[in-house]
Each structure stands twice: as structure tokens, then as C-alpha cells.
Design a protein around this motif. Structure first.
Motif, short mmCIF file in Angstrom:
data_model
loop_
_atom_site.label_atom_id
_atom_site.label_comp_id
_atom_site.label_asym_id
_atom_site.label_seq_id
_atom_site.Cartn_x
_atom_site.Cartn_y
_atom_site.Cartn_z
N HIS A 58 0.36 3.95 1.27
CA HIS A 58 0.28 4.69 2.53
C HIS A 58 1.39 4.24 3.48
O HIS A 58 2.38 4.93 3.63
CB HIS A 58 -1.11 4.49 3.17
CG HIS A 58 -1.27 5.16 4.50
ND1 HIS A 58 -1.91 4.55 5.55
CD2 HIS A 58 -0.87 6.37 4.94
CE1 HIS A 58 -1.90 5.38 6.59
NE2 HIS A 58 -1.28 6.48 6.24
N LYS A 59 1.27 3.06 4.06
CA LYS A 59 2.33 2.59 4.95
C LYS A 59 2.67 1.14 4.70
O LYS A 59 2.96 0.38 5.61
CB LYS A 59 1.91 2.78 6.41
CG LYS A 59 1.80 4.25 6.79
CD LYS A 59 1.66 4.44 8.28
CE LYS A 59 1.77 5.93 8.60
NZ LYS A 59 1.53 6.21 10.02
N GLY A 60 2.56 0.76 3.43
CA GLY A 60 3.06 -0.57 3.06
C GLY A 60 2.15 -1.73 3.39
O GLY A 60 2.59 -2.88 3.39
N GLY A 61 0.88 -1.48 3.67
CA GLY A 61 -0.04 -2.58 4.00
C GLY A 61 -0.14 -3.61 2.89
O GLY A 61 0.04 -3.29 1.71
N CYS A 108 -7.24 -1.35 1.48
CA CYS A 108 -6.10 -1.82 2.28
C CYS A 108 -6.55 -2.20 3.69
O CYS A 108 -7.32 -1.48 4.31
CB CYS A 108 -5.03 -0.73 2.34
SG CYS A 108 -3.64 -1.19 3.42
N CYS A 147 0.84 -1.19 0.00
CA CYS A 147 0.00 0.00 0.00
C CYS A 147 0.88 1.25 0.00
O CYS A 147 1.87 1.31 0.73
CB CYS A 147 -0.88 -0.02 1.23
SG CYS A 147 -1.88 1.44 1.42
N LEU A 167 -5.01 -2.15 6.45
CA LEU A 167 -4.48 -1.41 7.61
C LEU A 167 -5.24 -0.12 7.91
O LEU A 167 -5.70 0.08 9.02
CB LEU A 167 -2.98 -1.14 7.43
CG LEU A 167 -2.08 -2.39 7.42
CD1 LEU A 167 -0.62 -1.99 7.61
CD2 LEU A 167 -2.49 -3.41 8.47
N HIS A 168 -5.37 0.76 6.93
CA HIS A 168 -6.08 2.02 7.24
C HIS A 168 -7.07 2.41 6.16
O HIS A 168 -7.36 3.59 5.98
CB HIS A 168 -5.08 3.15 7.47
CG HIS A 168 -3.87 2.74 8.25
ND1 HIS A 168 -2.69 2.37 7.64
CD2 HIS A 168 -3.67 2.59 9.58
CE1 HIS A 168 -1.79 2.02 8.55
NE2 HIS A 168 -2.37 2.15 9.74
N ASN A 169 -7.54 1.41 5.43
CA ASN A 169 -8.65 1.64 4.48
C ASN A 169 -8.38 2.55 3.30
O ASN A 169 -9.31 3.16 2.78
CB ASN A 169 -9.89 2.14 5.22
CG ASN A 169 -10.44 1.12 6.17
OD1 ASN A 169 -10.14 -0.07 6.03
ND2 ASN A 169 -11.21 1.56 7.13
N TRP A 170 -7.15 2.68 2.87
CA TRP A 170 -6.96 3.36 1.59
C TRP A 170 -7.55 2.46 0.51
O TRP A 170 -7.55 1.24 0.65
CB TRP A 170 -5.46 3.61 1.32
CG TRP A 170 -4.95 4.84 2.01
CD1 TRP A 170 -5.39 5.34 3.20
CD2 TRP A 170 -3.91 5.71 1.54
NE1 TRP A 170 -4.68 6.47 3.52
CE2 TRP A 170 -3.78 6.74 2.52
CE3 TRP A 170 -3.10 5.74 0.41
CZ2 TRP A 170 -2.84 7.77 2.39
CZ3 TRP A 170 -2.17 6.76 0.28
CH2 TRP A 170 -2.05 7.77 1.27
S1 FES Z 1 -1.01 1.02 4.85
FE1 FES Z 1 -2.66 0.82 3.51
S2 FES Z 1 -4.02 2.27 4.27
FE2 FES Z 1 -2.35 2.51 5.61
#
Ligand code: FES
Ligand code: SRM
Ligand SMILES: Cc1cc2nc3c(=O)[nH]c(=O)nc-3n(C[C@H](O)[C@H](O)[C@H](O)COP(=O)(O)OP(=O)(O)OC[C@H]3O[C@@H](n4cnc5c(N)ncnc54)[C@H](O)[C@@H]3O)c2cc1C
Ligand code: SF4
Lengths: 110, 801
Positions: free
Chosen positions: A45-48, A62, A43, A64-67
Motif C-alpha cells: 500500500h504505502k510501504g509500511g 500492516c 507493505c 499503518l492502514h491495516n492492509w
Molecule cells: S502502508 Fe500498509 S496498509 Fe498502508
């Protein structure tokens, strides 16, 4: 550019993704009803791990944080206005096997 | 003040009165209504029958509204005579009332074809609220129902009955369903859709007889064929109520004849609605009738000028999941070009008819999402030259959502009431509207069939300065219904899978919000006997572990009541070493967490641990924290360890709207914090207090007392009743602290521990059914739901890097 045989379609359940490591790349392959789409499994964002996300139409959310990432073009569709995205890979179904096209650098490295 | 008498307290008459009130006051108004109800939304009777709306939810004008406007309302009085010379009307109660102006708005009555035996018990028509109520009462599960008439009304009635569990057949005279609105192909698509929903369709049948002694038992068709049916609904069309017009000596053909100003042949008598005929056309849909009302309001108040020039009615079938829309010309003819799209697999059929580059008709089956665009083209006569390829496929709307922003102001938002986007926007600005309720009240938009509610909300959200979301919140944009409605729909329509719900009632795709919520819902409603679809579950529920920031997982085995053994601890230690677990941590809930585990190691770790899942990753039963209680503690008054372990054993492996954490303590010192748990057992001398709705996370809330009981079995039973009640009534992701707060503890008590015995018994039975079907999720280590559930896929060929 090179096409690589990845796996049989049965290994990826409908509307789910699975991760596969090939040629130094971690790729998430999704089953959208007989159509298979592949994107980088990281991802923006933070690699999810996108392969573990919930599929929503032609996008994946994603875990982890829904991106939300579009599986067709790799763009981030939620949150709006993010210009980053993930790499996409061409796929095809042939001889009962899902194939993925790896990018040029990999082939050169190989 | 002149006396204005309105005969007919229905949609067209009252809509016209609403318009009259906008002009300078001129009349004292008396409305006679044969029905005993205030004006209600007749369109939604189908929704009442289908259980989507309650009968008392569809009123359009309250008694206060009539009072506020000084209107005399005479309900339950049928006008039987009109004297055009003396200018009086006579009611069936014997009353004679004089008028200066008379407005006939008597609507129509169902047409009953000449069929032998229609007077038998069990034969109904479907026109008013009393009919709808009677049908709701009659439509018991398992009854065989036949609906005569495959038009809009008949199909909606059929679906309503079927949703209530009847076994339904629609009998249609011709070879095409909705033949007034569809061509043969469209009819076939619709037929397939209805059959797919489980409604049987018989075409080309002329019903000749209702079989049975005094009660209906079946139907006989011309040719002798018979079907069984103990409930018969006749929906074979309507006939305008024009006889009062005849009595008044007015010109009457099929309906009371009116001109473009809505004047009849008598200068002081006017007519509006389904009872009138205008340029040879009798309208049977609300939008043109509302138009008529506006024109008539001007005429009757002395502002003659606006004209009604006829309208192109658009029809929409209101069966959720069966999109049918039709407007304008339907059949091909000379000089008409056709653009057509068919997708038999998806059941989509769309046809546009154009003449000289202008749209003249549209038929949409299976997907009517774009209907407002076509209505606008039809009305505005937009030039479509060169656009042919994009007629059916406009630029895709972002995120599959609605495209309120892109709509031109002239576009109709509410097709039923004929309200445009521009009218809504200016009403929002001018009247300072902030809620959907205000918008409905002010513009009447979204008071018809309700299919534009989403669009209206969007416009409010975009334009209203202090937009307030309606109290009833829908689950999400993919399935725009409240969870309460959805639960009811899942139950009554026997929907067992998430995808089925999304396809019938939603956008087919779903998202991270609705998919897990619907997954819970089908599971809960069917007590575990649903079609499990892992793709609709969050990753934690696909692999039964909690995903961590780096994509690894954590493992928390169940340790009932926080009690463990040396052997168990040894196994945990061994497992932690064998799999190089990054951290072993005692959790805040009296158990042990193994953190940083690879997905592919999960099944092996579970097997080596030999302990059940602690469900630390899911919306389900977490744990019961206990204190040492009478077993060891010098202050203990109750055996909290055994009570807690037993409670955990009874509820473990069950899923809930949000996580459920419990506690059992031996005395009010409350060492395991039971008073801030979702469910707590608090020991007292000689009794237990069962408390619910406590929290000490994001919110801190002291739990409310549910009941005080003497024995441990009673305490466990009270906890179970609350637990099942929460499972059935809370919205997904609603913790008990919000749930109890929302309902109020009094209501919760009344519907659980103080409920009548049969209600309690039913809660217990559903809980034990769900419990019987539940199992330790970690057993999937032996029988994975899918071969690659836990394993990483290995490519068939390696590529060297
Ligand atoms: S790592 Fe994918 S939304 Fe944060
Ligand atoms: C492991 C643990 C912390 C610890 O190391 O002790 C923990 C870890 C997490 N908690 Fe917790 N909670 C843990 C005890 C608690 C407690 C204390 C308790 O259970 O007694 C609370 C307060 C009580 C409560 O639940 O209200 C608690 C209140 C929360 C909340 C806030 C809930 C709320 O509505 O107030 C969340 C967020 C949520 O659920 O939406 C949360 C969410 C989480 C999640 C699951 C976040 C997530 O979604 O990934 C954390 C997982 C971390 C991970 O990577 O594994 N955790 N969390 C505890 C596990 C307990 C167990 O054995 O199951
Ligand atoms: C189940 C159902 C679903 C429908 N769905 C739709 C839809 O989706 N879209 C749409 O546009 N339209 C729909 N319609 C049609 C719509 O409801 C009518 O077009 C509209 O209600 C007509 O309004 P009206 O005022 O002319 O008649 P009505 O609403 O029928 O009002 C006439 C009233 O006059 C009363 N009355 C009659 N004679 C007398 C008398 N002599 N004395 C006193 N009172 C009298 C009647 O009891 C009645 O209450 C539906 C109708 C039904 C029954
Ligand atoms: S309090 Fe809970 S949710 Fe927050 S960081 Fe700690 S474990 Fe995670």
C-alpha cells in the motif's frame, strides 16, 4: 539462489515479526509457533513496515492502514480484490539457525 | 370452535401450538403448565448456569403472544388426571376442564438413580428454570461440587458450576464420557479437554450414597471410595412423563406410543415431545420434537397427511471451547468404512462413518466447525464416492470465516430447530426481514443453542435489503461475543491471557481488532495482574512510541500539567541534537514532540531525557492540560496547576479503553479547554465542577457535569471514580464522549459519585491496585521484555550486493 544464515529463533518472539537487512533487501521474518516465514518488509500500500504488524493466523496486518498480507504467498487478502502483493522468501531451520533463501539477482550481484 | 387442551407449556407443546396457529382456526386453546414461567428455551438453561445468559433472556413466547392468539394460559397448574370417556382433565387446583381434543406434551423428569441420601439438602437435579436459579444461588466460589452423570447435561452443568468458581468433579458410571454420543477415543479427547478446563473427571464410579447428616457432605462409591462434595447435581438421564397417558388408558411403553401421524391409541388424544415414543424411540433433543409438532399440527387440524418418519438426532455439547458434535452411528460395525483424523496436540478428533459411499455417522471433538456439512450429508444421503480424501478437509474457506455463500439451500443452518438455509432465505425475501430478532421470531432459527447465530447474521447481511446489525455488537468475527460478555467470561473463568481467550472462545488466530481489545481487557479485569503478550499489542504498545508514516517513531515525554523547567528543556534540546531528531514540535496538548526517531534509538533517547513516557502513542492516560490559575492569573479562583499536576500523577501510566485527555482550569474562562476534555476540573469561587465526556476532535461535545464539590481532594476523587468506572465499563475504542452519551450522565453519576460507599470503595481499590502494578513504560529501556524489542536484527552472515 543462495541460502543465508539469518538469526537464532529466540530472536523472534512467538507471533511477532522482526526486520532484517540482508543482501540489500529489507526482510520481515515471522515466528508462527516454530515455523518461520519471511516476506519483503514493505507493505504494497504505502510501504509500511510489515515486521511491526499484528500477526493474525497466517497473515500479518500492516501497522499503518491495516492492509492484510498472507505470509505464505505474499498476497494481499484485505482489502479484497487487490492484485498486488509482496515477495516471499523460502526459509528453513537448520543447526539452530533460521536460514533464508535470497533471490537470484542478489546472488548474481554478489 | 373446538376446545383444545395442551398439557405442558414446554418447548415441544408450544412449538406444536405455533404450528397449529398456522392452519385455519379451529380451536380455542388452553395450555396448562406446571411451571410458573412462560415457554422458555430449556436448552439455554446451561448458558444461564454458566452466566452467559440471564434467566429473563431465554423466554421464547411472551405473555402478549399467548394473549394475541387468544390462548388461555394456566400457569402453576399440574394436571393430575385425565378422563378419556368424559373427556376432561383435572388440575391439582381441583379444576376440571373439558376438551374436544387433548394434547399431552409433558416432557420428562430427571432420572434419579437409587442412591442413599438423595433427599439431603444440597442435592439438586437440573431440568427447569427453578433448578437453574437454585444452582446459580448455590454455586458459590470455593464450594466443592459433584455432578453425577457424564453425559451432555452433566458436563454442561459441571462447566456452569465451575465457571462460577466451584471446585467440580464429574462422576460417570461408564468408562467413556458422553457414551451415548462418543466412542472411547472421542471420550478420551473430551475428558482431556474437561480436565484442561479444570473439571475433574472420575469414570467407572457407581455412586451408592450421599454422605452427611441432613446436608450433603460427600459421595461414596461402590467399593467404599469417597469424595467431598457439599453440592451435588444429579444428571443421570431422563424419564418420559407418560403417566397421564396411562391414566387415559393410552398405549404406553417407555413413552406414550404414537404413530407416524402422532396419533395415540385414542382418537381425540395426541402427544408430542419427550413424553412420546415413536417406532420405539424416545427423543430427547429439540429438533425432532419440532418436526413432530409440525406433523401433529396437520393431523390435529384435520389436515392429516404429513408423516413423522423418525429422525437422526444430532447432539452438540454447549460448552464454549469444548467442541463436541455427534450424529448418527457412532461405533464401527461390519460394512462401515471409517475416515479418521487425530491431532492430539490440538485436541482434535474427527471420525466419519460411511456405508456404501454414504455418510452414516459423524463424531467431532475439538473442532466441530463443519458439523452442518455432515448433517446435510447424513440427511440427504449424498454420494461420497471418490471424495474420501476431502471428507474431513474441504476446500479451505476464505479467511477462515463461515461459508454461508457456498452452502446449498438444503443445508441445515439451525440444527436445534431444523431450519435450512433455503427456508431462511425465502423467509427473508417473503417477509422482508432485516434483523436477527425478526428472523428468530419468524423462522425460529437461532433460538436454540445459538451456535448458528453467526451464520444467520451472514445470511441476513447477504440477502436482507436493509440489514440492521443487532444492537449487541460482537467484538469481531474471531471471538463472536459482546465485549460485555467477554469481560464477564474473562473474570469468571479466570482467563489471564489473550491467547487463552482466543483458543477457548475464538478462532485461535485473532486479528488487529480483537487482539488489542482483549489485551486491554485482561489487563483491566486483573488490574494489571495478567499475562502480558506483546504479540497481541499494536506496535505502538510494543515499543512505547507512535509509529509514523515512514516507519520511524515519535517521542513525547510526560510534562505534567504542561509545566516544564529550564533544565528539562535543555535536556530535550540536547537529545534532539544528539539523535538528529527531524522535528521538535509543541503539541496541541501542552507538551513537546520529538518526531522521526529510529526504533533502535528509542531506549537511548528515553534514558538521556530522563523523563517518563507521556503515553502519547497508546490508549491510556494522555495528559492534563492546565492554565496558570491562582498561581499567577488575576482571575484565578482555584489552583488549577497543582490540581492538574496531581491528577496526572495519580492516573499516569494507566491504560484505558481509549485515550483519556484531561484539563484543569482556574475559572470558567476555561483557558485550557477543560469543558471539552474527557475529564475536566473547572474552578469556581469556592468549588470545583468536575465534568466528563467532553470532546473537541472528530466530534465536539461539551462535557456533562458529574458533580460540584468544595475541595480539591474531593474533585480529584470524583475524577478517579469516573476514570475507573470508564475503564471497567466502556468498550475498547469507545471514547468518553460516546460512553457517557450511551449510558447517560444520570446513570454514570449514580454508579460513581452518588454510588453507595462500598461501591465507591471497590472502584477506588481496583484503581489503586492497578496503579500499584503500573509503571513507566519507558523503563523497559533497561529491562526490555525481549532482547530484540528495540534492536534491528543483524544477519549472521553478510551478503555483498
Ligand atoms: S502502508 Fe500498509 S496498509 Fe498502508
Ligand atoms: C502530535 C499531535 C498533533 C500535534 O502536533 O499537536 C497529535 C497527533 C496525532 N493524533 Fe491527535 N494529536 C495531538 C493532539 C490532539 C488533540 C488536541 C489535544 O489533545 O488537546 C486532539 C483533539 C482532542 C481529542 O483527542 O479528542 C486530537 C485528536 C485526535 C484524534 C480524534 C479523536 C476523536 O475521537 O475525536 C485522533 C484519531 C484517534 O484517536 O482515533 C488522533 C490521532 C493522532 C495520531 C496519534 C494519529 C495516529 O494514530 O498515528 C497522530 C500521531 C502523529 C504522529 O505521527 O506522531 N488525534 N489530537 C498532538 C499530540 C498531543 C500530545 O501531546 O499527546
Ligand atoms: C439443561 C438442558 C440442556 C439441554 N440442551 C439441549 C440441547 O443443547 N439441544 C437439544 O436439542 N436439547 C437440549 N435439551 C433438551 C430439550 O430441552 C428438551 O428435549 C425439550 O425441552 C423437550 O421439550 P418438551 O416440550 O417435550 O418437554 P419440556 O420442555 O420439558 O416441557 C414439558 C413441560 O410440561 C410441564 N408438565 C409436565 N407434566 C405436567 C402436568 N402434568 N401438568 C402440567 N404441566 C406439566 C413441565 O413442567 C414442562 O414445563 C436440554 C435440556 C436441558 C434440561
Ligand atoms: S490532525 Fe492529527 S491525525 Fe490528522 S494529520 Fe494532523 S496529527 Fe495526524
Amino acid at each position: 539462489m543462495s541460502w543465508v544464515r539469518i538469526t537464532i529463533p529466540e530472536n523472534i518472539p512467538l507471533r511477532e515479526g522482526r526486520a532484517v537487512r540482508v543482501g540489500g533487501e529489507e526482510i520481515a521474518v515471522f515466528n508462527l509457533g516454530g515455523r518461520f516465514l519471511a516476506v519483503e518488509n514493505r507493505c504494497p500500500h504505502k510501504g509500511g513496515p510489515l515486521a511491526d504488524g499484528i500477526v493474525s493466523g497466517g497473515t500479518v496486518v500492516c501497522p499503518l492502514h491495516n492492509w492484510k498480507i498472507c505470509l505464505e504467498n505474499g498476497a494481499v487478502t484485505k482489502p479484497a480484490g487487490e492484485s498486488c502483493g509482496v515477495a516471499t522468501y523460502a526459509t528453513r531451520l537448520e543447526d539452530g539457525v533460521i536460514w533464508i533463501e535470497l533471490r537470484g539477482e542478489q546472488e548474481a550481484a554478489a | 370452535m373446538e376446545e383444545l387442551i395442551v398439557v405442558g407449556n414446554g418447548m415441544a407443546g408450544v412449538a406444536c401450538v405455533e404450528q397449529i396457529l398456522k392452519h385455519a382456526p379451529k380451536f380455542h386453546i388452553t395450555i396448562f403448565g406446571e411451571e410458573t414461567h412462560v415457554n422458555y428455551n430449556r436448552i439455554l438453561l446451561s448458558s444461564v448456569l454458566a452466566g452467559e445468559k440471564e434467566a429473563d433472556e431465554i423466554a421464547l413466547n411472551s405473555l402478549e403472544w399467548y394473549q394475541k392468539h387468544g390462548i388461555t394460559l394456566r400457569l402453576g397448574v399440574r394436571i393430575v388426571d385425565v378422563d378419556p370417556v368424559l373427556k376432561t382433565v383435572t388440575g391439582d387446583d381441583g379444576s376440571v376442564t373439558s376438551f374436544d381434543k387433548l394434547l399431552l406434551a409433558t416432557g420428562s423428569t430427571p432420572f434419579v438413580p437409587p442412591i442413599d441420601g438423595v433427599e439431603k439438602e444440597g442435592v439438586y437435579t437440573f431440568r427447569n428454570l427453578d433448578d437453574a436459579r437454585a444452582l446459580v444461588e448455590q454455586a458459590q466460589p470455593g464450594r466443592k461440587a459433584a455432578v453425577i452423570g457424564g453425559g451432555l447435561l452433566g458436563l454442561e452443568a459441571a462447566r456452569g458450576l465451575q465457571v462460577r468458581g466451584c471446585d467440580v468433579t464429574v462422576v460417570h458410571l461408564l468408562d467413556t464420557l458422553m457414551n451415548m454420543q462418543l466412542d472411547a477415543t472421542g471420550g478420551r479427547y473430551l475428558e482431556a479437554k474437561m480436565q484442561q478446563l479444570g473439571v475433574r473427571v472420575l469414570l467407572n464410579r457407581i455412586t451408592t450414597r450421599v454422605l452427611g447428616e441432613s446436608r450433603a457432605e460427600g459421595l461414596e462409591f461402590r467399593g467404599g471410595e469417597r469424595i467431598e462434595a457439599d453440592l451435588v447435581v444429579i444428571a443421570a438421564g431422563i424419564r418420559p412423563n407418560a403417566h397421564l397417558g396411562k391414566k387415559a388408558g393410552l398405549k404406553v411403553n417407555r413413552g406414550i406410543v404414537v404413530n407416524d401421524y402422532l396419533e395415540t391409541s385414542h382418537p381425540d388424544i395426541f402427544a408430542v415431545g419427550e413424553c412420546v415414543e415413536h417406532r420405539g424411540v424416545v427423543y430427547g433433543l429439540v429438533a425432532p420434537l419440532v418436526e413432530q409438532g409440525k406433523v401433529l399440527a396437520a393431523t390435529i387440524t384435520g389436515n392429516r397427511g404429513p408423516q413423522f418418519q423418525g429422525a437422526q438426532p444430532a447432539a452438540k455439547l454447549k460448552i464454549m471451547g469444548v467442541d463436541v458434535f455427534s450424529a448418527g452411528q457412532v461405533m464401527e460395525s461390519d460394512g462401515v468404512e471409517v475416515v479418521r483424523y487425530e491431532d492430539p496436540a490440538m485436541g482434535i478428533y474427527q471420525k466419519l462413518l460411511c456405508r456404501e459411499n454414504k455418510l452414516v455417522g459423524v463424531v467431532l471433538v475439538g473442532d466441530a466447525g463443519d458439523s452442518h456439512r455432515y448433517v446435510d450429508w447424513l440427511r440427504s444421503g449424498a454420494d461420497l464416492a471418490g471424495k474420501r480424501r476431502h471428507l474431513l478437509f474441504p476446500e479451505p474457506a476464505a479467511d477462515g470465516g463461515l461459508d454461508a455463500a457456498q452452502m446449498p439451500d438444503s443445508d441445515t443452518v439451525c440444527g436445534c430447530m431444523g431450519v435450512t438455509k433455503g427456508a431462511i432465505i425465502s423467509a427473508i425475501h417473503e417477509k422482508g426481514l432485516n434483523t436477527l430478532a425478526q428472523l428468530k421470531e419468524c423462522t425460529r432459527a437461532s433460538t436454540g443453542c445459538g451456535s448458528c447465530t453467526n451464520l444467520c447474521q451472514q445470511l441476513l447481511r447477504a440477502v436482507a435489503p436493509d440489514f440492521e446489525e443487532d444492537k449487541k455488537k460482537v467484538l469481531c468475527g474471531c471471538v463472536p461475543f459482546t465485549q460485555e460478555n467477554l469481560r464477564e467470561m474473562v473474570r469468571t473463568q479466570r482467563l489471564r491471557s489473550v491467547q487463552e481467550i482466543l483458543e477457548i472462545y475464538g478462532n485461535g488466530a485473532g486479528c488487529e481488532i480483537c487482539k488489542p481489545a482483549l489485551s486491554y481487557m485482561v489487563d483491566m479485569v486483573w488490574c494489571g495482574d495478567h499475562e502480558e503478550d506483546r504479540s497481541a499489542r499494536f506496535i505502538n504498545d510494543r515499543v512505547h512510541a507512535n509509529i509514523q508514516r515512514d516507519g520511524t517513531f515519535s517521542v513525547v515525554p510526560r510534562m505534567r500539567g504542561g509545566v516544564t523547567t529550564p533544565a528539562e528543556l535543555r535536556r530535550i534540546a540536547d537529545v534532539a541534537e544528539k539523535y538528529h531528531v527531524r522535528m521538535v514540535k509543541v503539541t496541541g496538548s501542552q507538551r513537546i514532540d520529538l518526531l522521526g526517531v529510529k526504533k533502535s534509538d528509542l531506549p537511548k533517547i528515553w534514558a538521556d531525557l530522563g523523563m517518563p513516557s507521556g503515553q502519547a502513542y497508546t490508549k491510556g492516560v494522555r495528559m492534563v492540560k492546565t492554565c496558570v490559575g491562582t498561581e499567577f492569573c488575576r482571575f484565578g479562583t482555584q489552583d488549577s496547576i497543582h490540581a492538574g499536576v496531581e491528577l496526572e500523577r495519580r492516573l499516569e501510566n494507566l491504560y484505558t479503553p481509549h485515550k483519556v485527555k484531561m484539563g484543569a482550569v482556574g475559572c470558567p474562562r476555561n483557558c485550557a479547554e477543560a469543558t471539552v476534555k474527557d475529564i475536566g476540573l473547572v474552578g469556581q469561587e469556592g468549588s470545583w465542577q468536575v465534568v466528563v465526556g467532553g470532546a473537541a476532535g472528530k466530534h465536539v461535545r461539551k462535557a456533562d457535569l458529574l458533580i460540584t464539590v468544595e475541595t480539591t481532594p474531593e474533585a480529584l476523587e470524583a475524577a478517579e471514580l469516573f476514570f475507573q468506572y470508564y475503564r471497567e465499563h466502556a468498550n475498547y475504542l469507545e471514547r468518553t464522549y460516546d460512553f457517557v452519551e450511551r449510558l447517560g450522565i444520570e446513570k454514570v453519576r449514580k454508579e460513581t459519585v452518588y454510588a453507595p460507599e462500598p461501591v465507591k470503595q471497590a472502584l477506588r481499590e481496583r484503581l489503586s491496585k492497578a496503579k500499584a502494578l503500573s509503571r513507566d513504560a519507558w523503563l523497559e529501556r533497561e529491562e526490555p521484555v525481549h532482547p530484540t524489542q528495540f534492536v534491528q536484527i543483524q544477519p549472521l552472515e553478510e551478503v555483498l550486493v
